[in-house]
Design an enzyme around this catalytic site. Sequence first.
Site, PDB file in Angstrom:
ATOM      1  N   THR A 291       0.828  -1.212   0.000  1.00 18.89           N
ATOM      2  CA  THR A 291       0.000   0.000   0.000  1.00 18.89           C
ATOM      3  C   THR A 291       0.858   1.256   0.000  1.00 18.89           C
ATOM      4  O   THR A 291       0.700   2.129  -0.848  1.00 18.89           O
ATOM      5  CB  THR A 291      -0.919  -0.006   1.237  1.00 18.89           C
ATOM      6  OG1 THR A 291      -1.671  -1.220   1.233  1.00 18.89           O
ATOM      7  CG2 THR A 291      -1.876   1.175   1.212  1.00 18.89           C
ATOM      8  N   VAL A 292       1.777   1.366   0.956  1.00 16.76           N
ATOM      9  CA  VAL A 292       2.571   2.593   1.069  1.00 16.76           C
ATOM     10  C   VAL A 292       3.696   2.614   0.038  1.00 16.76           C
ATOM     11  O   VAL A 292       3.985   3.647  -0.563  1.00 16.76           O
ATOM     12  CB  VAL A 292       3.118   2.759   2.500  1.00 16.76           C
ATOM     13  CG1 VAL A 292       3.942   4.034   2.610  1.00 16.76           C
ATOM     14  CG2 VAL A 292       1.977   2.785   3.510  1.00 16.76           C
TER      15      VAL A 292
ATOM     16  N   LYS B 262       3.639   4.974  18.179  1.00 12.45           N
ATOM     17  CA  LYS B 262       3.738   6.364  17.720  1.00 12.45           C
ATOM     18  C   LYS B 262       3.956   7.306  18.902  1.00 12.45           C
ATOM     19  O   LYS B 262       4.746   8.242  18.835  1.00 12.45           O
ATOM     20  CB  LYS B 262       2.468   6.735  16.958  1.00 12.45           C
ATOM     21  CG  LYS B 262       2.288   5.932  15.671  1.00 12.45           C
ATOM     22  CD  LYS B 262       0.869   6.070  15.123  1.00 12.45           C
ATOM     23  CE  LYS B 262       0.682   5.266  13.837  1.00 12.45           C
ATOM     24  NZ  LYS B 262      -0.753   5.170  13.449  1.00 12.45           N
TER      25      LYS B 262
ATOM     26  N   VAL C 203       4.670   8.415  12.252  1.00  5.43           N
ATOM     27  CA  VAL C 203       3.673   8.962  13.187  1.00  5.43           C
ATOM     28  C   VAL C 203       2.662   9.800  12.419  1.00  5.43           C
ATOM     29  O   VAL C 203       3.020  10.743  11.711  1.00  5.43           O
ATOM     30  CB  VAL C 203       4.331   9.837  14.270  1.00  5.43           C
ATOM     31  CG1 VAL C 203       3.272  10.360  15.244  1.00  5.43           C
ATOM     32  CG2 VAL C 203       5.399   9.059  15.021  1.00  5.43           C
TER      33      VAL C 203
ATOM     34  N   ASP D 230      -0.387   0.041  18.157  1.00  6.06           N
ATOM     35  CA  ASP D 230       0.065   0.925  17.082  1.00  6.06           C
ATOM     36  C   ASP D 230       0.184   2.365  17.602  1.00  6.06           C
ATOM     37  O   ASP D 230       1.192   3.050  17.366  1.00  6.06           O
ATOM     38  CB  ASP D 230      -0.938   0.850  15.929  1.00  6.06           C
ATOM     39  CG  ASP D 230      -0.643   1.855  14.836  1.00  6.06           C
ATOM     40  OD1 ASP D 230       0.312   1.629  14.073  1.00  6.06           O
ATOM     41  OD2 ASP D 230      -1.354   2.871  14.751  1.00  6.06           O
TER      42      ASP D 230
ATOM     43  N   ILE E 239       0.590  13.735   8.120  1.00  7.24           N
ATOM     44  CA  ILE E 239       0.744  14.971   8.892  1.00  7.24           C
ATOM     45  C   ILE E 239       2.221  15.153   9.245  1.00  7.24           C
ATOM     46  O   ILE E 239       2.808  14.261   9.842  1.00  7.24           O
ATOM     47  CB  ILE E 239      -0.067  14.921  10.205  1.00  7.24           C
ATOM     48  CG1 ILE E 239      -1.522  14.537   9.938  1.00  7.24           C
ATOM     49  CG2 ILE E 239       0.039  16.245  10.953  1.00  7.24           C
ATOM     50  CD1 ILE E 239      -2.326  14.273  11.212  1.00  7.24           C
TER      51      ILE E 239
END
Lengths: 437, 437
Positions: B13-14, B205, B132, B201, B136
């Site tokens: 995906t990334v 972060k 993280v 998760d 953003i």
Amino acid sequence: MNPVKVGLLGLGTVGGGTLNVLTRNADEIARRAGRGIQITHAAAKAYDPSKLSGLDKVEISDDAFAVVDNPEIEIIIELIGGYSPARELVLKAIENGKHVVTANKALIAMHGNEIFAAAQKHGVMVAFEAAVAGGIPIIKAVREGLAANRIEWIAGIINGTGNFILTEMRDKGREFSDVLKEAQALGYAEADPTFDVEGIDAAHKLTILGSIAFGIPLQFEKTYTEGITKIEPQDVEYANDFGYRIKHLGVTRMTDKGIEMRVHPTMIPHRRLIANVDGVMNAVLVNGDAVGPTLYYGAGAGSEPTASAVTADVVDVVRALTTDSENRVPHLAFQPGELVDLPILPIEEVESAYYLRMQVEDKPGVVARIATILADSQISIEAIHQKEPAEGDSTVPLVMITQTVVEKRLNDALAAIEQLESVSGQIMRIRIERLDG
Amino acid sequence: MNPVKVGLLGLGTVGGGTLNVLTRNADEIARRAGRGIQITHAAAKAYDPSKLSGLDKVEISDDAFAVVDNPEIEIIIELIGGYSPARELVLKAIENGKHVVTANKALIAMHGNEIFAAAQKHGVMVAFEAAVAGGIPIIKAVREGLAANRIEWIAGIINGTGNFILTEMRDKGREFSDVLKEAQALGYAEADPTFDVEGIDAAHKLTILGSIAFGIPLQFEKTYTEGITKIEPQDVEYANDFGYRIKHLGVTRMTDKGIEMRVHPTMIPHRRLIANVDGVMNAVLVNGDAVGPTLYYGAGAGSEPTASAVTADVVDVVRALTTDSENRVPHLAFQPGELVDLPILPIEEVESAYYLRMQVEDKPGVVARIATILADSQISIEAIHQKEPAEGDSTVPLVMITQTVVEKRLNDALAAIEQLESVSGQIMRIRIERLDG
């Protein structure tokens, strides 16, 4: 290593805030920057020593050009504002091989092209994070954080005075002129409020945002600018009826025909996050083709918020001067040798307010017994509600909100309450954070 | 100058999003970075070519270690995830003198101290913005933008799956397990949702945020972690009755006794901006002693939002390699020679929807005449309301919302309407922005 010597032009609201922040947080900032940062010289016509700290290490004169010409100084912070002599001072500092940090949006919007060309020629940095949206690191976000994106548009509440006025008009149905007078009394608006309420200040900032978003030269004169002086209370009310809020927005957008650059009152659907940015706060919404919408919110003006951005720029400059270029920003923000081993608190030692939900028998005395256990543990109750029982159920939910208590004490009290015959099952608990400072 | 050669580990995906963004925005990114960026090698066990662009320039193998050992490659992007072999690959890349960009929060939270020490030793950069809050730029904001501040606390919605579930529970009164199933069907939650709903998760972060805020080594094992699986619909409802929203927050705070690091369901006053961050979106609220509260909002996961952060890190690395260290970030985001002179549109050519308010005589036919003029100019009306007259007034306010129209056309139509005898004074107009993409 000796501290970097910095010359400060201006000791007013932002200049004073910058001196105070650099003095108060000197250790922390040096741990981040890799080197101490010392304001050694400042220029000011007048200043109030009672509002300033660290003055003993600063030589103050009223000759800003002497500061700019001082060969000991490596970085000049320009916080005089306005076009002149700020322009001449900044150009002279650059010519003298000094890095420049400025909060001067008018200067950058009007003379930025000339200033950046000079900086390029002389191999120095000119940093201006504080010029847009005060303490919000929006220049850094757009210029670096979103560098992967084709920016599609930016819309920002970038004048706190205007947003304060519109917020008061909406919340209290007040007239524009009436709120403006209050804003002036509170010090949010200048005696001459033209730059704020006519959108000129916002247009300066939008000009800068448009350039860094789309890679175009600064062109303040082409930015459309319309103020908020004509907004009537009934417009605020009717906008509300349609499901909108009125905000004074700066909008820049890439279209097929060209780039829009415009500042004007704008109605936004009330459910948008930015429609709920109230009072003197600023927020900038950026839409990138990869990241989608991102929003940046914070104080857009004021002494220390603006000083925060000015000082961050100084740290950026010092990091570039100090660390090897391949490790300019330390991985964990602080230089590797400057990490400290502060204890991390076990959760039992953390203080919090709590929401509690327990299932109790619906009969007299139960609540009193629970309240007594809490009181004995010195846990204060802020609110308590007994809810309706579910059909055919002889027990009811009892919910309450406590005041702040250390977790261990709460654990003990809840264990005791769970032992009561009239309480069934486990007590649900959710921590409360008010996030108000 | 030749493009920088980049090796990509992972084409999921990334990884796929990163390849697509670097391909689609190649020109724009090179104008910012000062040099082209080319993924020349990628490692993946399996991938879907139909979802990827720019594959013709990429040599793909299933041997990630071969990519890491390839002497042509200057930067490695690690998007495999998990602890191993990600750790071994990243350490090998560092040992080989390559810069590393990673989105791997688990890896950084667990092995960051070791990885950063190795990077320090070998003089390379390890960047992890995407670890993280996805797209953003929160690492950059805290590590650089707020470098002047003593950070007091950070509170973040940093797991989109959890926030989606809590939002659905509130909006529709649904049960946790029911919404979780939907989130899995929508692809927001993994088949094994433990990392998301149990807060692991988010704790990864938060561990990173705490370290960069307070300058402490990464200590994932000391972060308190509590999930959202026990939240009942009635808790959501009762929280609402008290004026709160339930969010799954990561909170880190500096106290006199030590540092709090905790992830748990949290009630927040509903008027706070962060309480209104809904669905899969993330937001991080940072409180600094100088700047006060600042908030950063955007997509916390997903293919291209995360790729946006990964690519920004690559640009950071390339800028440090390319430009002289004193001008690492170009003043106007794009390299000085790369500014373009796109036209800025005159306001008459800008398209917008409008709110209009006019004062009209309260008699038959007036609205029809106005509507006809607008229709003749091909201006569609989305909503129209005639308001009550003020006492003793024979005219009434007529307010309407138009669909999008180019400003010049609106100007002409309004001039014609203002000529009507039954319309008094000037027409008030406010532009409308829906800000929805």
